[in-house]
Design an enzyme around this catalytic site. Structure first.
Site, mmCIF file in Angstrom:
data_model
loop_
_atom_site.group_PDB
_atom_site.id
_atom_site.type_symbol
_atom_site.label_atom_id
_atom_site.label_comp_id
_atom_site.label_asym_id
_atom_site.label_seq_id
_atom_site.Cartn_x
_atom_site.Cartn_y
_atom_site.Cartn_z
ATOM 1 N N ASP A 188 -1.031 -6.102 -0.399
ATOM 2 C CA ASP A 188 -1.390 -5.496 0.882
ATOM 3 C C ASP A 188 -2.892 -5.249 0.962
ATOM 4 O OD1 ASP A 188 0.359 -4.947 2.933
ATOM 5 O OD2 ASP A 188 1.200 -3.172 1.962
ATOM 6 N N ASP A 192 0.843 -1.207 0.000
ATOM 7 C CA ASP A 192 0.000 0.000 0.000
ATOM 8 C C ASP A 192 0.876 1.254 0.000
ATOM 9 O OD1 ASP A 192 0.864 -0.215 2.587
ATOM 10 O OD2 ASP A 192 -1.107 -0.020 3.526
ATOM 11 N N SER A 193 2.180 1.065 0.112
ATOM 12 C CA SER A 193 3.122 2.173 -0.110
ATOM 13 C C SER A 193 2.954 2.743 -1.511
ATOM 14 C CB SER A 193 4.567 1.704 0.105
ATOM 15 O OG SER A 193 4.822 0.535 -0.661
ATOM 16 N N GLU A 208 8.837 -4.604 10.906
ATOM 17 C CA GLU A 208 9.319 -3.306 10.402
ATOM 18 C C GLU A 208 9.838 -2.424 11.537
ATOM 19 O OE1 GLU A 208 6.754 -1.248 7.650
ATOM 20 O OE2 GLU A 208 8.004 0.560 7.705
ATOM 21 N N GLU A 230 -1.659 -5.704 8.400
ATOM 22 C CA GLU A 230 -0.927 -5.202 9.564
ATOM 23 C C GLU A 230 -1.677 -5.541 10.844
ATOM 24 O OE1 GLU A 230 0.014 -1.015 9.162
ATOM 25 O OE2 GLU A 230 0.851 -1.315 7.152
ATOM 26 N N LYS A 268 -1.282 -9.438 2.534
ATOM 27 C CA LYS A 268 -0.590 -9.013 3.766
ATOM 28 C C LYS A 268 -1.521 -8.090 4.536
ATOM 29 C CE LYS A 268 3.040 -5.909 3.875
ATOM 30 N NZ LYS A 268 2.508 -4.800 4.709
HETATM 31 O O1 KIV Z 1 3.533 -1.143 1.769
HETATM 32 C C1 KIV Z 1 4.700 -1.561 1.786
HETATM 33 O O2 KIV Z 1 5.489 -1.297 0.877
HETATM 34 C C2 KIV Z 1 5.105 -2.388 2.909
HETATM 35 C C3 KIV Z 1 6.549 -2.758 2.997
HETATM 36 C C4 KIV Z 1 7.362 -1.585 3.235
HETATM 37 C C5 KIV Z 1 6.801 -3.856 3.947
HETATM 38 O O3 KIV Z 1 4.314 -2.740 3.724
#
Ligand code: KIV
Length: 283
Positions: free
Chosen positions: A96, A57-58, A195, A128, A126
């Site tokens: 994510d 989600d980055s 992280e 969190e 993924k």
């Molecule tokens: O969103 C992302 O890129 C991440 C990584 C930095 C682990 O969660």
């Protein structure tokens, strides 16, 4: 975009993709190589070097200029997930789950995770969270959805935690993070991203949790590493401590664009070799 036949973005090899099960089995053996990807040509470049590609989600911050990951939605993740799956032949693609798409109930999480896998072709999601998300991870894992956990610094909780500072730099902060990682692994996650934590804590989590721990800003003690690709390529001016820049892409782009602009302005580009001739002319 140029289309030189020997250098097409999408490679013609048949797919022989890594699975969450294989990644799980890599605990304690060769370090697991992971990077983020959001678009097809980049995924195709990274694929042969990586065990896992994360559609993070980055994407909101890296491609859309957002100041956190909180504004990213499921449709955006699906769009980029599809693009990455088109470019990946062998790495496991993980998507994510964005903020707000899984925290409400485990049923909400299942519905969105199922969409994200079935509409993209990715192999895992993924999410969190630690102990508070363990039941959700269990619900997904028991229904055939491989889950990569994410504990320690959790960017989707930036407001609750008050920033992106590293965690676990004093021993009294360790226990909740260790318990989070254990809870998510015990609930069925095939691996856990850890992280932004101090090295001794990362070492302890890696020793005590029986699934692979993938570190980002979490030292060399982890079972694998992940970085945001554009960070390690040096696209941005800001450079977090934990990122090693393997090239200076930002500077290289500026230099190339400067050369292009100069050549357009002095009419050096396009040259003869970039110019179509009439049929029957000599070259
Ligand atoms: O969103 C992302 O890129 C991440 C990584 C930095 C682990 O969660």
């Amino acid at each position: 975009m140029s289309t030189t036949p020997k250098d097409t973005a999408i490679d013609a090899r048949p797919k022989r993709q890594q699975t969450a099960k294989n990644i799980r089995a890599m605990k304690g053996s060769t370090p697991i190589v992971c990077l983020t990807a959001y678009i097809t040509p980049m995924a195709a470049r990274l694929d042969k070097h990586c065990d896992l590609l994360l559609v993070g989600d980055s994407v909101g911050m890296v491609l859309y200029g957002m100041d956190s990951t909180l504004g990213v939605d499921v449709d955006t993740m699906i769009r980029h997930g599809r693009a990455v799956c088109r470019g990946a032949k062998q790495a496991l693609v993980v998507i994510d789950m964005p903020f707000g798409s899984y925290e409400e109930t485990k049923e909400q999480a299942f519905r969105n995770a199922a969409r994200m896998l079935s509409e993209t072709g990715a192999g895992a999601v993924k999410l969190e969270g630690g102990i508070e998300m363990a039941e959700t991870v269990r619900f997904l894992a028991h229904r055939g959805i491989p889950v990569l956990g994410h504990v320690g610094l959790m960017p989707q909780s930036v407001h609750a935690h008050g920033g992106y500072g590293a965690r676990g730099r004093s021993v009294d902060e360790w226990q909740p993070i260790i318990e989070d990682a254990k809870a998510i692994a015990e609930a069925g996650a095939f691996a856990v991203v850890l992280e932004g934590v101090a090295e001794p804590l990362a070492r302890k989590v890696t020793e005590e949790v029986d699934v692979p721990i993938i570190g980002i800003g979490a030292s060399n003690a982890c079972d694998g590493q992940i970085l945001v690709t554009e960070d390690m390529l040096g696209l941005f001016a800001i450079n977090p401590k934990f990122v090693k820049r393997y090239m200076e892409l930002g500077a290289a782009i500026e230099e190339a664009i400067g050369a292009y602009a100069g050549e357009v302005r002095c009419r050096a580009f396009p040259a003869e070799e970039h110019t179509y001739k009439m049929r029957g002319a000599n070259s």
